[in-house]
Scaffold this motif. Structure first.
Motif, PDB file in Angstrom:
ATOM      1  N   TYR A 326      45.505  44.665  45.996  1.00 47.58           N
ATOM      2  CA  TYR A 326      45.757  44.991  44.593  1.00 47.58           C
ATOM      3  C   TYR A 326      46.601  43.889  43.963  1.00 47.58           C
ATOM      4  CZ  TYR A 326      44.111  49.713  45.636  1.00 47.58           C
ATOM      5  OH  TYR A 326      43.337  50.787  46.014  1.00 47.58           O
ATOM      6  N   GLN A 327      46.650  43.904  42.649  1.00 47.25           N
ATOM      7  CA  GLN A 327      47.490  42.975  41.891  1.00 47.25           C
ATOM      8  C   GLN A 327      48.288  43.764  40.863  1.00 47.25           C
ATOM      9  OE1 GLN A 327      45.394  40.144  39.434  1.00 47.25           O
ATOM     10  NE2 GLN A 327      47.087  38.691  39.391  1.00 47.25           N
ATOM     11  N   VAL A 328      49.581  43.435  40.732  1.00 50.84           N
ATOM     12  CA  VAL A 328      50.436  44.109  39.771  1.00 50.84           C
ATOM     13  C   VAL A 328      51.338  43.081  39.104  1.00 50.84           C
ATOM     14  CG1 VAL A 328      52.268  44.611  41.452  1.00 50.84           C
ATOM     15  CG2 VAL A 328      52.000  46.075  39.440  1.00 50.84           C
ATOM     16  N   GLY A 329      51.627  43.258  37.832  1.00 54.86           N
ATOM     17  CA  GLY A 329      52.531  42.363  37.126  1.00 54.86           C
ATOM     18  C   GLY A 329      53.962  42.578  37.562  1.00 54.86           C
ATOM     19  N   LEU A 330      54.801  41.558  37.389  1.00 57.21           N
ATOM     20  CA  LEU A 330      56.206  41.674  37.775  1.00 57.21           C
ATOM     21  C   LEU A 330      56.940  42.725  36.945  1.00 57.21           C
ATOM     22  CD1 LEU A 330      57.610  38.129  38.586  1.00 57.21           C
ATOM     23  CD2 LEU A 330      56.929  39.941  40.128  1.00 57.21           C
ATOM     24  N   ASP A 331      56.389  43.064  35.797  1.00 57.30           N
ATOM     25  CA  ASP A 331      57.005  44.099  34.985  1.00 57.30           C
ATOM     26  C   ASP A 331      56.585  45.496  35.423  1.00 57.30           C
ATOM     27  OD1 ASP A 331      54.385  43.896  34.246  1.00 57.30           O
ATOM     28  OD2 ASP A 331      54.751  43.801  32.088  1.00 57.30           O
ATOM     29  N   GLY A 332      55.867  45.577  36.555  1.00 59.83           N
ATOM     30  CA  GLY A 332      55.400  46.861  37.057  1.00 59.83           C
ATOM     31  C   GLY A 332      54.119  47.270  36.362  1.00 59.83           C
ATOM     32  N   GLY A 333      53.985  48.519  36.074  1.00 63.51           N
ATOM     33  CA  GLY A 333      52.775  48.982  35.413  1.00 63.51           C
ATOM     34  C   GLY A 333      51.693  49.307  36.416  1.00 63.51           C
ATOM     35  N   GLU A 334      50.476  49.526  35.905  1.00 60.64           N
ATOM     36  CA  GLU A 334      49.361  49.938  36.742  1.00 60.64           C
ATOM     37  C   GLU A 334      48.846  48.760  37.567  1.00 60.64           C
ATOM     38  OE1 GLU A 334      46.901  52.874  38.253  1.00 60.64           O
ATOM     39  OE2 GLU A 334      48.543  53.058  36.798  1.00 60.64           O
ATOM     40  N   ALA A 335      48.641  48.989  38.857  1.00 60.40           N
ATOM     41  CA  ALA A 335      48.093  47.961  39.738  1.00 60.40           C
ATOM     42  C   ALA A 335      46.575  47.920  39.606  1.00 60.40           C
ATOM     43  CB  ALA A 335      48.484  48.230  41.181  1.00 60.40           C
ATOM     44  N   ARG A 336      46.019  46.739  39.733  1.00 53.13           N
ATOM     45  CA  ARG A 336      44.569  46.542  39.631  1.00 53.13           C
ATOM     46  C   ARG A 336      44.003  46.245  41.018  1.00 53.13           C
ATOM     47  NH1 ARG A 336      41.136  42.050  39.221  1.00 53.13           N
ATOM     48  NH2 ARG A 336      42.942  40.640  39.369  1.00 53.13           N
ATOM     49  N   ARG A 337      42.976  46.982  41.403  1.00 54.54           N
ATOM     50  CA  ARG A 337      42.340  46.722  42.697  1.00 54.54           C
ATOM     51  C   ARG A 337      41.525  45.435  42.634  1.00 54.54           C
ATOM     52  NH1 ARG A 337      38.708  50.977  46.350  1.00 54.54           N
ATOM     53  NH2 ARG A 337      37.921  49.411  47.836  1.00 54.54           N
ATOM     54  N   VAL A 338      41.624  44.618  43.681  1.00 51.54           N
ATOM     55  CA  VAL A 338      40.970  43.301  43.706  1.00 51.54           C
ATOM     56  C   VAL A 338      39.807  43.264  44.682  1.00 51.54           C
ATOM     57  CG1 VAL A 338      41.311  40.835  44.129  1.00 51.54           C
ATOM     58  CG2 VAL A 338      43.118  42.172  43.012  1.00 51.54           C
ATOM     59  N   THR A 339      39.945  43.867  45.849  1.00 58.19           N
ATOM     60  CA  THR A 339      38.900  43.812  46.873  1.00 58.19           C
ATOM     61  C   THR A 339      38.106  45.110  46.894  1.00 58.19           C
ATOM     62  OG1 THR A 339      40.477  44.552  48.567  1.00 58.19           O
ATOM     63  CG2 THR A 339      40.152  42.175  48.322  1.00 58.19           C
ATOM     64  N   PHE A 340      36.780  44.974  47.026  1.00 56.18           N
ATOM     65  CA  PHE A 340      35.889  46.134  47.061  1.00 56.18           C
ATOM     66  C   PHE A 340      34.865  46.051  48.191  1.00 56.18           C
ATOM     67  CE2 PHE A 340      37.520  45.975  42.777  1.00 56.18           C
ATOM     68  CZ  PHE A 340      37.771  47.302  42.473  1.00 56.18           C
ATOM     69  N   ASN A 341      34.701  44.870  48.777  1.00 55.13           N
ATOM     70  CA  ASN A 341      33.735  44.715  49.864  1.00 55.13           C
ATOM     71  C   ASN A 341      34.383  45.104  51.186  1.00 55.13           C
ATOM     72  OD1 ASN A 341      31.757  43.647  48.127  1.00 55.13           O
ATOM     73  ND2 ASN A 341      32.641  41.593  48.307  1.00 55.13           N
ATOM     74  N   GLY A 342      33.786  46.042  51.894  1.00 50.31           N
ATOM     75  CA  GLY A 342      34.335  46.471  53.170  1.00 50.31           C
ATOM     76  C   GLY A 342      35.421  47.510  52.990  1.00 50.31           C
ATOM     77  N   GLY A 343      35.696  48.232  54.052  1.00 48.78           N
ATOM     78  CA  GLY A 343      36.669  49.310  53.994  1.00 48.78           C
ATOM     79  C   GLY A 343      38.039  48.946  54.494  1.00 48.78           C
ATOM     80  N   TYR A 344      38.276  47.654  54.787  1.00 48.96           N
ATOM     81  CA  TYR A 344      39.563  47.259  55.357  1.00 48.96           C
ATOM     82  C   TYR A 344      39.826  45.801  55.002  1.00 48.96           C
ATOM     83  CZ  TYR A 344      43.195  46.706  59.010  1.00 48.96           C
ATOM     84  OH  TYR A 344      44.356  46.476  59.697  1.00 48.96           O
ATOM     85  N   ASN A 345      40.731  45.565  54.075  1.00 49.97           N
ATOM     86  CA  ASN A 345      41.111  44.212  53.675  1.00 49.97           C
ATOM     87  C   ASN A 345      42.620  44.141  53.554  1.00 49.97           C
ATOM     88  OD1 ASN A 345      38.438  42.740  52.917  1.00 49.97           O
ATOM     89  ND2 ASN A 345      38.256  44.734  51.907  1.00 49.97           N
ATOM     90  N   ILE A 346      43.249  43.202  54.282  1.00 51.29           N
ATOM     91  CA  ILE A 346      44.701  43.086  54.301  1.00 51.29           C
ATOM     92  C   ILE A 346      45.094  41.608  54.245  1.00 51.29           C
ATOM     93  CG2 ILE A 346      44.927  45.220  55.654  1.00 51.29           C
ATOM     94  CD1 ILE A 346      45.581  43.430  58.082  1.00 51.29           C
ATOM     95  N   SER A 347      46.400  41.351  54.273  1.00 48.00           N
ATOM     96  CA  SER A 347      46.986  40.005  54.364  1.00 48.00           C
ATOM     97  C   SER A 347      46.511  39.069  53.263  1.00 48.00           C
ATOM     98  CB  SER A 347      46.699  39.391  55.741  1.00 48.00           C
ATOM     99  OG  SER A 347      47.203  40.212  56.771  1.00 48.00           O
ATOM    100  N   PRO A 348      46.747  39.392  51.989  1.00 47.65           N
ATOM    101  CA  PRO A 348      46.298  38.518  50.912  1.00 47.65           C
ATOM    102  C   PRO A 348      47.042  37.186  50.887  1.00 47.65           C
ATOM    103  CG  PRO A 348      47.774  40.195  50.058  1.00 47.65           C
ATOM    104  CD  PRO A 348      47.515  40.550  51.493  1.00 47.65           C
ATOM    105  N   ARG A 349      46.298  36.121  50.605  1.00 50.82           N
ATOM    106  CA  ARG A 349      46.873  34.790  50.400  1.00 50.82           C
ATOM    107  C   ARG A 349      46.111  34.139  49.260  1.00 50.82           C
ATOM    108  NH1 ARG A 349      49.837  37.115  53.141  1.00 50.82           N
ATOM    109  NH2 ARG A 349      50.889  36.483  55.072  1.00 50.82           N
ATOM    110  N   ILE A 350      46.826  33.665  48.262  1.00 47.15           N
ATOM    111  CA  ILE A 350      46.189  33.110  47.083  1.00 47.15           C
ATOM    112  C   ILE A 350      46.217  31.587  47.150  1.00 47.15           C
ATOM    113  CG2 ILE A 350      48.307  33.128  45.706  1.00 47.15           C
ATOM    114  CD1 ILE A 350      44.818  34.106  44.406  1.00 47.15           C
ATOM    115  N   SER A 351      45.149  30.938  46.702  1.00 47.34           N
ATOM    116  CA  SER A 351      45.067  29.481  46.725  1.00 47.34           C
ATOM    117  C   SER A 351      46.026  28.877  45.707  1.00 47.34           C
ATOM    118  CB  SER A 351      43.640  29.024  46.432  1.00 47.34           C
ATOM    119  OG  SER A 351      43.237  29.434  45.136  1.00 47.34           O
ATOM    120  N   PRO A 352      46.422  27.622  45.879  1.00 41.86           N
ATOM    121  CA  PRO A 352      47.366  26.999  44.935  1.00 41.86           C
ATOM    122  C   PRO A 352      46.881  27.008  43.495  1.00 41.86           C
ATOM    123  CG  PRO A 352      47.224  25.690  46.942  1.00 41.86           C
ATOM    124  CD  PRO A 352      46.159  26.749  47.046  1.00 41.86           C
TER     125      PRO A 352
END
Length: 442
Positions: A326-352
Motif C-alpha cells: 500500500y501507499q499512504v501520504g505522510l499526512d496520513g489519510g486513506e492508504a491506496r493499495r498498489v499490488t493486485f497480482n498474486g495473494g502474497y506481496n511483501i518487502s516493497p522497494r522503490i526505484s530511485p
C-alpha cells in the motif's frame, strides 16, 4: 529482510509482532546457525547473462608500478559484472598516459573504447594514478583524471575509475565505488558487515551476541539504522560509521522494528507495537524525538519505505486479508493499495526514479522478486529461485541486490533491473542475510 517475510512462510502474517519471544525466535531462524567464516574468506562472483547492449571496451594494464595490473583487473571485473560491456583483449599493448593512441588499430581489434593509465609511487609512499579513456570511433579522448591514495586505497581508486568509464560510455552514473551492508552469522556471533559493491573488503561495523536485523543506509552513507536485540527486545538504533557511536531512536514498549530513512535523512519511518498491533510511525533520525503515527489500521502495517520525493510511504499490510503493498501520504489519510497480482506481496522497494516497485511475491510455493512498473502496472519476474528475499536497488536503479538460497545455502546475489544479468556473491561457511545497497559515494 524483515521479520514479516520469513514468518509468513509458515503462519499467517497476522501473528507477527505479537510477542518479543516470537521476534527473537524468528531472528534465529532468519539468520541461521551457519559455521564461522574464515577471517580471510572473500566473496566469489559468478556472472551469467548479458545486457541488451554491450559496449566493446579494452582495459589495458596500467603501466609503471606493478599495482597497475591489479587496478586494471578490478576495473575489468566491475565492468564485466554489469553485463553491459564486452572486454577486448589488450595483450601485447604497453600504453602510458603519454602514449599516442593508435585508434585504427584498436578499432581493428574490435574496441570502441580504450582505457589505460600509469601508476607511480610517490616519495611519501602514496600512489598517483593517472587514467585516460579514448573513443576509437570519434578518434579522440573521452575522459582523463588523476587520483592519489595509499596502497589500501587503490581498490577504491579502481572502482572510481570504473565508475567514470561506465558513466562516460553509458551516460548513467556508476555504482562500483558504492558499498553494501548485510548481516552475517558466525558461530554465536552476529555481525553487521560493510563491503565494497563487489563484495570484497568486508569490514565489521557491529558485532553482537544477540540478533541484528534490518540494516538501512542513511542517504549520505554516513549512518546505518538497524534493529538490535541486545536489550532483550528489538530496539531501533542509528549507528555513526565514522565514530562507531550509536544511540536508540525507537525504544518503546513492545517491538520497535523496520527502520527506513526519509530521502533528506531527517526522519526514520519505524514500526512500533506501542499501541497494539504493528503500525507505522516517523521519528527524528537525530534523536528519536517528534514521534508521529502515520497509519491507523486494526491490522498489521509494516515494512515502510519512503517514496523518492519523501511525500509518501509504501508499506506491507494484511488489511485486505493477505499481505499486499500500500501507499499512504505522510499526512496520513486513506492508504491506496498498489499490488493486485498474486495473494502474497511483501518487502516493497522503490526505484530511485520512483517508477518501479520491487516486491517479494509468493507464486506456486516459491518466493521470488518481482518488478512492478507503476506507470502501466505490468510486472516482470527478476529472479527464479525458490527463496529469494530482501531486494535492494542500486543507487542508479540499474541493479538489484538480494538474498537467496542456492544449493541449500544462503548467498548474496544480484540481478540487473531488466532481469537479463545475474550474479552470485557466495561466501564460504557463512550465512548472509538482509543485504542493502548504500548510496552514491561522496
Amino acid at each position: 529482510m524483515t521479520l514479516t517475510r520469513t514468518f509468513g512462510n509458515r503462519e499467517s502474517i497476522r501473528a507477527l509482532l505479537q510477542s518479543t519471544r516470537v521476534w527473537l525466535a524468528l531472528c534465529l531462524v532468519l539468520l541461521g546457525l551457519a559455521a564461522a567464516l574464515p577471517a580471510n574468506a572473500q566473496l566469489r562472483v559468478d556472472i551469467s547473462g548479458t545486457g541488451a547492449q554491450q559496449y566493446p571496451v579494452a582495459i589495458a594494464d596500467f603501466s609503471g608500478d606493478p599495482a597497475g595490473a591489479q587496478i586494471a583487473e578490478i576495473i575489468r571485473a566491475d565492468l564485466t559484472r554489469s553485463g553491459q560491456f564486452r572486454l577486448i583483449s589488450t595483450s601485447g599493448s604497453n600504453l602510458t598516459v603519454d602514449t599516442p593512441i593508435a585508434f585504427d588499430e584498436w578499432r581493428t581489434r574490435g574496441a570502441d573504447f580504450i582505457a589505460y593509465g600509469t601508476v607511480v609511487r610517490l616519495p611519501d609512499g602514496r600512489f598517483e594514478v593517472k587514467y585516460r579513456l579514448g573513443d576509437t570511433v570519434k578518434r579522440g579522448p573521452l575522459d582523463g583524471v588523476a587520483f592519489s591514495g595509499t596502497e589500501k586505497e587503490l581498490r577504491r581508486v579502481a572502482h572510481q575509475i570504473a565508475d567514470r568509464i561506465y558513466e562516460k560510455i553509458t551516460g548513467i552514473r556508476g555504482v562500483f565505488a558504492t558499498r553494501i551492508a548485510y548481516v552475517l552469522k558466525q558461530g554465536n556471533t552476529y555481525e553487521l558487515q560493510i563491503a565494497d559493491a563487489d563484495g570484497q573488503n568486508p569490514q565489521v561495523a557491529l558485532r553482537s551476541r544477540e540478533p541484528v536485523i534490518s540494516p538501512a543506509w542513511s542517504p549520505d552513507g554516513s549512518r546505518l539504522a538497524y534493529v538490535s536485540f541486545e536489550s532483550g527486545k528489538p530496539v531501533v538504533y542509528v549507528h555513526q560509521l565514522a565514530t562507531s557511536k550509536r544511540f536508540p531512536v525507537a525504544n518503546y514498549k513492545g517491538n520497535n522494528s523496520a527502520p527506513a530513512w526519509s530521502p533528506d535523512g531527517s526522519q526514520l519511518a519505524v514500526v512500533l507495537t506501542r499501541d497494539g498491533l504493528s503500525q507505522i510511525y516517523t521519528v527524528s533520525a537525530a534523536d528519536g524525538s517528534n514521534l508521529r503515527r502515520i497509519t491507523r489500521s486494526p491490522l498489521i502495517d509494516t515494512e515502510p519505505v519512503f517514496s523518492p520525493d519523501g511525500r509518501s510511504i509504501y508499506f506491507t499490510s494484511d488489511r485486505s486479508g493477505s499481505p499486499q503493498i500500500y501507499q499512504v501520504g505522510l499526512d496520513g489519510g486513506e492508504a491506496r493499495r498498489v499490488t493486485f497480482n498474486g495473494g502474497y506481496n511483501i518487502s516493497p522497494r522503490i526505484s530511485p526514479d520512483g517508477k518501479t516497485l520491487l516486491t517479494v511475491t509468493r507464486r506456486d510455493g516459491a518466493y521470488r522478486i518481482v518488478s512492478l512498473n507503476l506507470t502501466n502496472n505490468t510486472e516482470s519476474f527478476l529472479t527464479a529461485g525458490r527463496d529469494d528475499q530482501s531486494p535492494s536497488f542500486a543507487p542508479n536503479g540499474m541493479q538489484v541486490l538480494y538474498a537467496a538460497v542456492q544449493g541449500g545455502r544462503s548467498v548474496l546475489a544480484g540481478v540487473s533491473s531488466d532481469g537479463r544479468v545475474r550474479q552470485t556473491l557466495s561466501i564460504l561457511n557463512g550465512e548472509i542475510r538482509e543485504p542493502t545497497w548504500g548510496p552514491f559515494s561522496k
